[in-house]
Design an enzyme around this catalytic site. Structure first.
Site, PDB file in Angstrom:
ATOM      1  N   TYR A 157       0.920  -1.128   0.019  1.00  0.00           N
ATOM      2  CA  TYR A 157       0.094  -0.018   0.295  1.00  0.00           C
ATOM      3  C   TYR A 157       0.755   1.091   0.003  1.00  0.00           C
ATOM      4  O   TYR A 157       0.658   2.336  -0.594  1.00  0.00           O
ATOM      5  CB  TYR A 157      -1.026   0.025   1.092  1.00  0.00           C
ATOM      6  CG  TYR A 157      -2.133   0.865   1.015  1.00  0.00           C
ATOM      7  CD1 TYR A 157      -3.015   1.086  -0.093  1.00  0.00           C
ATOM      8  CD2 TYR A 157      -2.395   1.882   1.855  1.00  0.00           C
ATOM      9  CE1 TYR A 157      -3.910   1.705  -0.470  1.00  0.00           C
ATOM     10  CE2 TYR A 157      -3.587   2.939   1.747  1.00  0.00           C
ATOM     11  CZ  TYR A 157      -4.275   2.491   0.443  1.00  0.00           C
ATOM     12  OH  TYR A 157      -5.314   3.516   0.236  1.00  0.00           O
ATOM     13  N   LYS A 164      -3.114   8.568   2.522  1.00  0.00           N
ATOM     14  CA  LYS A 164      -4.246   8.370   3.348  1.00  0.00           C
ATOM     15  C   LYS A 164      -4.130   9.206   4.804  1.00  0.00           C
ATOM     16  O   LYS A 164      -4.919   9.646   5.404  1.00  0.00           O
ATOM     17  CB  LYS A 164      -4.946   6.922   3.495  1.00  0.00           C
ATOM     18  CG  LYS A 164      -5.367   6.467   2.103  1.00  0.00           C
ATOM     19  CD  LYS A 164      -6.447   7.464   1.500  1.00  0.00           C
ATOM     20  CE  LYS A 164      -6.840   6.495   0.295  1.00  0.00           C
ATOM     21  NZ  LYS A 164      -8.126   7.358  -0.576  1.00  0.00           N
TER      22      LYS A 164
HETATM   23  P1  NAD Z   1     -12.104   3.825  -8.518  1.00  0.00           P
HETATM   24  O1  NAD Z   1     -11.008   3.057  -9.326  1.00  0.00           O
HETATM   25  O2  NAD Z   1     -13.506   3.161  -9.187  1.00  0.00           O
HETATM   26  O3  NAD Z   1     -11.977   4.959  -7.958  1.00  0.00           O
HETATM   27  C1  NAD Z   1     -11.027   5.958  -7.876  1.00  0.00           C
HETATM   28  C2  NAD Z   1     -11.116   6.850  -8.850  1.00  0.00           C
HETATM   29  O4  NAD Z   1     -10.170   7.869  -8.828  1.00  0.00           O
HETATM   30  C3  NAD Z   1     -11.384   6.753 -10.283  1.00  0.00           C
HETATM   31  O5  NAD Z   1     -12.776   7.222 -10.720  1.00  0.00           O
HETATM   32  C4  NAD Z   1     -10.425   7.612 -10.920  1.00  0.00           C
HETATM   33  O6  NAD Z   1     -10.973   8.077 -12.407  1.00  0.00           O
HETATM   34  C5  NAD Z   1     -10.069   8.559  -9.870  1.00  0.00           C
HETATM   35  N1  NAD Z   1      -9.007   9.287 -10.336  1.00  0.00           N
HETATM   36  C6  NAD Z   1      -7.560   9.074 -10.386  1.00  0.00           C
HETATM   37  N2  NAD Z   1      -6.800  10.065 -10.852  1.00  0.00           N
HETATM   38  C7  NAD Z   1      -7.684  11.035 -11.016  1.00  0.00           C
HETATM   39  C8  NAD Z   1      -7.553  12.324 -11.440  1.00  0.00           C
HETATM   40  N3  NAD Z   1      -6.288  13.019 -11.564  1.00  0.00           N
HETATM   41  N4  NAD Z   1      -8.610  13.260 -11.672  1.00  0.00           N
HETATM   42  C9  NAD Z   1      -9.743  12.741 -11.238  1.00  0.00           C
HETATM   43  N5  NAD Z   1     -10.032  11.464 -10.799  1.00  0.00           N
HETATM   44  C10 NAD Z   1      -9.208  10.660 -10.822  1.00  0.00           C
HETATM   45  O7  NAD Z   1     -11.597   2.612  -7.102  1.00  0.00           O
HETATM   46  P2  NAD Z   1     -12.566   2.912  -5.573  1.00  0.00           P
HETATM   47  O8  NAD Z   1     -11.935   1.549  -4.929  1.00  0.00           O
HETATM   48  O9  NAD Z   1     -13.754   2.975  -5.739  1.00  0.00           O
HETATM   49  O10 NAD Z   1     -11.698   4.106  -5.188  1.00  0.00           O
HETATM   50  C11 NAD Z   1     -12.564   5.111  -4.533  1.00  0.00           C
HETATM   51  C12 NAD Z   1     -11.842   5.681  -3.259  1.00  0.00           C
HETATM   52  O11 NAD Z   1     -12.072   4.639  -2.100  1.00  0.00           O
HETATM   53  C13 NAD Z   1     -10.357   6.084  -3.372  1.00  0.00           C
HETATM   54  O12 NAD Z   1     -10.140   7.195  -2.549  1.00  0.00           O
HETATM   55  C14 NAD Z   1      -9.631   4.803  -2.537  1.00  0.00           C
HETATM   56  O13 NAD Z   1      -8.705   4.959  -1.851  1.00  0.00           O
HETATM   57  C15 NAD Z   1     -10.861   4.360  -1.424  1.00  0.00           C
HETATM   58  N6  NAD Z   1     -10.838   3.204  -1.041  1.00  0.00           N
HETATM   59  C16 NAD Z   1     -10.990   2.251  -1.749  1.00  0.00           C
HETATM   60  C17 NAD Z   1     -11.049   0.766  -1.059  1.00  0.00           C
HETATM   61  C18 NAD Z   1     -10.948  -0.326  -1.870  1.00  0.00           C
HETATM   62  O14 NAD Z   1     -10.416  -1.436  -1.415  1.00  0.00           O
HETATM   63  N7  NAD Z   1     -11.429  -0.462  -3.239  1.00  0.00           N
HETATM   64  C19 NAD Z   1     -10.987   0.809   0.514  1.00  0.00           C
HETATM   65  C20 NAD Z   1     -10.707   2.071   1.147  1.00  0.00           C
HETATM   66  C21 NAD Z   1     -10.942   3.062   0.403  1.00  0.00           C
HETATM   67  O1  0WE Z   2      -6.729   3.323  -2.069  1.00  0.00           O
HETATM   68  C1  0WE Z   2      -6.877   2.009  -2.660  1.00  0.00           C
HETATM   69  C2  0WE Z   2      -6.047   1.761  -3.934  1.00  0.00           C
HETATM   70  C3  0WE Z   2      -5.587   3.191  -4.515  1.00  0.00           C
HETATM   71  C4  0WE Z   2      -4.798   3.112  -5.758  1.00  0.00           C
HETATM   72  C5  0WE Z   2      -4.684   1.961  -6.693  1.00  0.00           C
HETATM   73  C6  0WE Z   2      -4.240   1.992  -7.887  1.00  0.00           C
HETATM   74  C7  0WE Z   2      -3.737   0.714  -8.649  1.00  0.00           C
HETATM   75  C8  0WE Z   2      -3.451   1.254 -10.164  1.00  0.00           C
HETATM   76  C9  0WE Z   2      -4.012   4.183  -6.232  1.00  0.00           C
HETATM   77  N1  0WE Z   2      -3.415   4.330  -7.325  1.00  0.00           N
HETATM   78  C10 0WE Z   2      -3.192   3.284  -8.220  1.00  0.00           C
HETATM   79  N2  0WE Z   2      -2.401   3.338  -9.012  1.00  0.00           N
HETATM   80  C11 0WE Z   2      -2.559   2.106 -10.152  1.00  0.00           C
HETATM   81  O2  0WE Z   2      -1.490   2.315 -10.947  1.00  0.00           O
HETATM   82  N3  0WE Z   2      -7.439   1.035  -2.021  1.00  0.00           N
HETATM   83  C12 0WE Z   2      -7.569   1.301  -0.514  1.00  0.00           C
HETATM   84  C13 0WE Z   2      -7.408  -0.167  -2.527  1.00  0.00           C
HETATM   85  C14 0WE Z   2      -6.039  -1.089  -2.196  1.00  0.00           C
HETATM   86  O3  0WE Z   2      -5.025  -0.850  -2.929  1.00  0.00           O
HETATM   87  C15 0WE Z   2      -4.014  -1.588  -2.581  1.00  0.00           C
HETATM   88  C16 0WE Z   2      -4.504  -2.337  -1.198  1.00  0.00           C
HETATM   89  C17 0WE Z   2      -5.931  -2.000  -1.201  1.00  0.00           C
HETATM   90  C18 0WE Z   2      -6.808  -2.160  -0.097  1.00  0.00           C
HETATM   91  C19 0WE Z   2      -2.643  -1.993  -2.929  1.00  0.00           C
HETATM   92  C20 0WE Z   2      -1.841  -2.573  -2.069  1.00  0.00           C
HETATM   93  C21 0WE Z   2      -2.455  -3.299  -1.002  1.00  0.00           C
HETATM   94  C22 0WE Z   2      -3.721  -2.988  -0.444  1.00  0.00           C
END
Ligand code: NAD
Ligand code: 0WE
Length: 258
Positions: A157, A164
């Site tokens: 991560y 974060k």
């Molecule tokens: P997702 O990929 O659907 O959403 C991430 C979004 O960020 C995408 O829509 C992407 O277009 C947008 N983004 C990236 N660069 C950008 C830019 N320069 N301008 C505008 N938008 C941009 O994935 P998600 O899991 O729905 O992530 C949404 C949020 O939830 C993130 O902040 C992620 O860190 C957080 N989150 C995700 C998880 C998980 O396990 N999926 C857990 C906890 C928190």
């Molecule tokens: O916030 C996130 C992921 C955010 C994210 C994911 C990517 C993948 C593709 C940000 N940047 C990128 N860049 C890329 O090129 N999460 C909370 C989901 C997530 O991501 C992980 C996790 C979890 C959970 C990455 C490593 C370990 C656990």
């Protein structure tokens, strides 16, 4: 109480139907809100356009959150289309892929900058842009999405954990600044969910299995469960809640190391 009828909201972070932000958009629309959705690039515009078409009277606008110009134009569009704004959902995050596949100690200055710019500063910039739209409405609610990797180390991560941590701190400073305007700022810390942002993360399936094995509820969470908590934080039901990080993670965070 968790009613959003007559409210106008901006949702930033929809990429596809699995996005947490899309689940929040659907739940907010079901609670009566009218929404604006953004797309960060021409590549994702068609995706977002198709999803938005299932909403009632949506506004669609470009917004790369790394661009002050695009954030300014977005605020002008919202002023024109809505005449104000009641809530903002910030669901954008990004770190260059190499930073999530090498040891944290190897994070380049540029990867660190991009991760913090897109995933953290964007909340500050978007918040500043929407304050003038919220103030005349007597306040507003701003929500971002975070992950427990801000507090503890999870393999790979890496710089996103650092981002974060800065995001959660930003929530507290923004809440302090904007509380006197009745603008609340909170975050949901979601459990791991298989979205686009999780695809290509090596070992993600084993992260999900840990929730099933060890979270108090013995299961993972889905986007609709995050969305229901989001509607609470966006609505008047949470009118005395600000600066808070709400854990929506099946209780995973209470665990110790074993
Ligand atoms: P997702 O990929 O659907 O959403 C991430 C979004 O960020 C995408 O829509 C992407 O277009 C947008 N983004 C990236 N660069 C950008 C830019 N320069 N301008 C505008 N938008 C941009 O994935 P998600 O899991 O729905 O992530 C949404 C949020 O939830 C993130 O902040 C992620 O860190 C957080 N989150 C995700 C998880 C998980 O396990 N999926 C857990 C906890 C928190
Ligand atoms: O916030 C996130 C992921 C955010 C994210 C994911 C990517 C993948 C593709 C940000 N940047 C990128 N860049 C890329 O090129 N999460 C909370 C989901 C997530 O991501 C992980 C996790 C979890 C959970 C990455 C490593 C370990 C656990």
């Amino acid at each position: 109480m968790s009613d959003l009828s007559g409210k106008h909201g901006l949702i930033v972070g929809v990429a596809n139907k699995r996005s947490i932000s899309w689940a929040i958009a659907q739940a907010a629309a079901a609670a009566g809100a009218r929404l604006a959705l953004t797309f960060p690039s021409a590549r994702l515009e068609e995706n977002v356009r198709e999803l938005a078409a299932t909403l009632e009277n949506p506004v669609l606008a470009p917004c790369d959150v790394a661009s002050d110009q695009q954030i300014g134009d977005l605020a002008a569009t919202l002023q024109h289309e809505f005449g104000g704004l009641d809530f903002l959902v910030h669901g954008a995050a990004f770190a260059p892929a190499d930073a999530l596949s090498h040891p944290f100690v190897e994070t380049s200055r540029e990867s660190f900058r991009v991760a913090l710019d897109v995933s953290v500063y964007s909340l500050v910039a978007l918040t500043r842009a929407v304050v003038p739209l919220m103030e005349p409405r007597g306040g507003g609610s701003i929500l971002t999405l975070t992950y427990i990797g801000s507090q503890r180390v999870f393999p790979n991560y890496n710089v996103m954990g650092v981002a974060k941590a800065a995001l959660e701190s930003s929530v507290r400073y923004l809440a302090s600044d904007l509380g006197p305007k009745n603008i609340r700022v909170n975050a949901i810390s979601a459990g791991a969910i298989k979205t686009l942002a999780a695809s290509g993360i090596s070992g993600f399936s084993s992260i999900l299995q840990v929730y099933r094995d060890r979270a108090p509820l013995r299961r993972g969470v889905d986007t609709s469960e995050v969305a229901d908590a989001a509607v609470f934080l966006l609505s008047q039901a949470s009118r005395a809640v600000t600066g808070e990080i709400v854990m929506v993670d099946a209780g995973f965070h209470v665990n110790g190391g074993i």
